[in-house]
Scaffold this motif. Sequence first.
Motif, short mmCIF file in Angstrom:
data_model
loop_
_atom_site.label_atom_id
_atom_site.label_comp_id
_atom_site.label_asym_id
_atom_site.label_seq_id
_atom_site.Cartn_x
_atom_site.Cartn_y
_atom_site.Cartn_z
N ARG A 144 0.79 -1.23 0.20
CA ARG A 144 -0.09 -0.10 0.04
C ARG A 144 0.91 1.24 -0.02
N HIS A 145 0.60 2.15 -0.85
CA HIS A 145 1.46 3.29 -1.19
C HIS A 145 0.72 4.36 -1.05
N VAL A 146 0.97 5.57 -0.33
CA VAL A 146 0.36 6.77 -0.37
C VAL A 146 1.23 7.86 -0.85
N VAL A 147 0.47 8.39 -1.90
CA VAL A 147 1.32 9.53 -2.66
C VAL A 147 0.87 11.02 -2.16
N VAL A 148 1.48 11.76 -1.65
CA VAL A 148 0.90 13.10 -1.19
C VAL A 148 1.33 14.18 -2.19
N GLY A 149 0.54 14.55 -3.00
CA GLY A 149 0.38 15.65 -4.10
C GLY A 149 0.07 14.77 -5.24
N LYS A 150 -0.62 15.55 -6.27
CA LYS A 150 -1.07 14.74 -7.69
C LYS A 150 -0.54 15.64 -8.79
N GLY A 151 0.64 16.46 -8.40
CA GLY A 151 1.05 17.30 -9.66
C GLY A 151 1.90 16.37 -10.58
N PRO A 152 2.53 16.87 -11.20
CA PRO A 152 3.60 16.26 -12.27
C PRO A 152 4.19 14.92 -11.37
N THR A 154 16.41 17.16 -14.94
CA THR A 154 15.90 15.77 -14.54
C THR A 154 14.33 15.32 -15.25
N TYR A 155 14.33 14.15 -15.83
CA TYR A 155 13.26 13.82 -16.55
C TYR A 155 12.24 13.16 -15.39
N VAL A 156 10.95 13.91 -15.04
CA VAL A 156 10.07 13.50 -14.13
C VAL A 156 9.82 12.08 -13.92
N PRO A 157 9.46 11.19 -15.01
CA PRO A 157 9.20 10.07 -14.89
C PRO A 157 10.46 9.16 -14.24
N ASP A 158 11.83 9.57 -14.50
CA ASP A 158 13.24 9.10 -13.83
C ASP A 158 13.06 9.24 -12.60
N LEU A 159 12.69 10.55 -11.90
CA LEU A 159 12.45 10.79 -10.60
C LEU A 159 11.34 9.88 -9.79
N ALA A 160 10.28 9.73 -10.63
CA ALA A 160 9.26 8.92 -9.86
C ALA A 160 9.74 7.39 -9.86
N GLU A 161 10.39 6.90 -10.91
CA GLU A 161 10.89 5.63 -10.77
C GLU A 161 11.84 5.63 -9.79
N ALA A 162 12.63 6.43 -9.50
CA ALA A 162 13.89 6.45 -8.40
C ALA A 162 13.32 6.31 -7.15
N LEU A 163 12.14 7.15 -6.79
CA LEU A 163 11.37 7.15 -5.56
C LEU A 163 10.77 5.93 -5.13
N VAL A 164 10.00 5.36 -6.22
CA VAL A 164 9.51 4.02 -5.82
C VAL A 164 10.47 3.16 -5.44
N ARG A 165 11.63 3.07 -6.17
CA ARG A 165 12.54 1.79 -6.30
C ARG A 165 13.35 2.09 -4.99
N LEU A 166 13.74 3.30 -4.42
CA LEU A 166 14.57 3.40 -3.34
C LEU A 166 13.72 3.55 -1.99
N GLY A 167 12.53 3.85 -2.28
CA GLY A 167 11.47 3.73 -0.99
C GLY A 167 11.14 2.30 -0.49
N ALA A 168 11.35 1.44 -1.33
CA ALA A 168 11.11 0.13 -1.08
C ALA A 168 12.29 -0.67 -0.99
N ASP A 169 13.57 -0.07 -0.69
CA ASP A 169 14.89 -0.78 -0.58
C ASP A 169 15.33 -0.21 0.41
N ASP A 170 15.60 -0.99 1.50
CA ASP A 170 16.03 -0.36 2.84
C ASP A 170 17.56 -0.29 2.63
N ARG A 171 18.18 -0.64 1.66
CA ARG A 171 19.65 -0.07 1.44
C ARG A 171 19.84 1.42 1.32
N ALA A 172 18.54 1.83 0.82
CA ALA A 172 18.54 3.28 0.61
C ALA A 172 18.20 4.36 1.84
#
Length: 325
Positions: free
Chosen positions: A13-21, A204-222
């Motif tokens: 379950r993931h909660v995204v705060v903000g619905k801009g780009p 920074t390309y916005v989809p690359d930022l989104a991909e990084a946030l999802v990957r790193l948020g789920a990885d305790d190494r980050a």
Amino acid sequence: MISALVEEVVVGRHVVVGKGPVGSAIARVLVREGHDVVVVSRNGGTSSEQVRHVAVDAADGAALAAAAQGADVVYNAVNPKDYTRWAAEWPPIAAALLRAAQESGAVLAITGNLYGYGRPKGPMTASTPLAAAEAKGALRARMWHDALAAQDAGRVRGVVEVRASDFVGAVPAAQSHLARQVETLRTGGRAWVVGDPDALHSWTYVPDLAEALVRLGADDRAWGRAWMVPSGEPRSQRQALTDLAAAMGAPAPKVTGIPWPVLRGIGLASGQMREVVAIRHQWDQDFVLDASETTEVFGLTATPWGEAVAATVAGVSGATAPAAR
């Protein structure tokens, strides 16, 4: 952005705060991976089987914590648009997000930027000291130190900040130094830019930022530190605008920097422009991030520049990527 270290996705379950780009891009990544997605914004939205929209003021700690119950990750995709409102609006939002993460047991994944570094002496990495003396940069640095303190004290399970430079992609013109010039380029007009048109700059390309946030948020190494978003080779404003013009079949643009005395004069009547002048170091010299560590550890790379340029042009033309529904 493609990861060379793809692992099986654990649905959560993931909660995204903000619905801009940025928030919309995060939601699209999460929907693609089959997660339960809640998007929190001031005005809410129309929910679907894939995304539930909830109307909550991001500065309302109790309401945000209630919306985040059961979350695995909470994403900060909020950004006050007016620089003059940062000092008033950011602290309660940051506090509310930390409360939401604390009471839900979620990881807090923060959309970061480069303001906290101040005037750089070379390419900025995630470990470059946060040395900004300017108010907006100092504020962002304090927000990050508060988040780290919450994790260190055990109040929050994990925090991570993913730092991006100025946006390209399907972003409203008002939120992108490049996108706001698209119509000028299309008509062959002169592009007036802030700072030195030939100083190198990371984009920074916005989809690359989104991909990084999802990957790193789920990885305790980050967790417990910041990371840079892979953003490709830096390009000056002149180079980037020339690429945008070429993508539209327009002539090579005339690009001119607005003199700083002129901008300071405008700032006498415009608080927003005064705040722009205060961060002139981002535009009067090379302003470049180094995300090689993110690539090395997580296998994330930047989307090819040509794709980012095409998306920027399409976004201004009204062919933006749809919000996740």
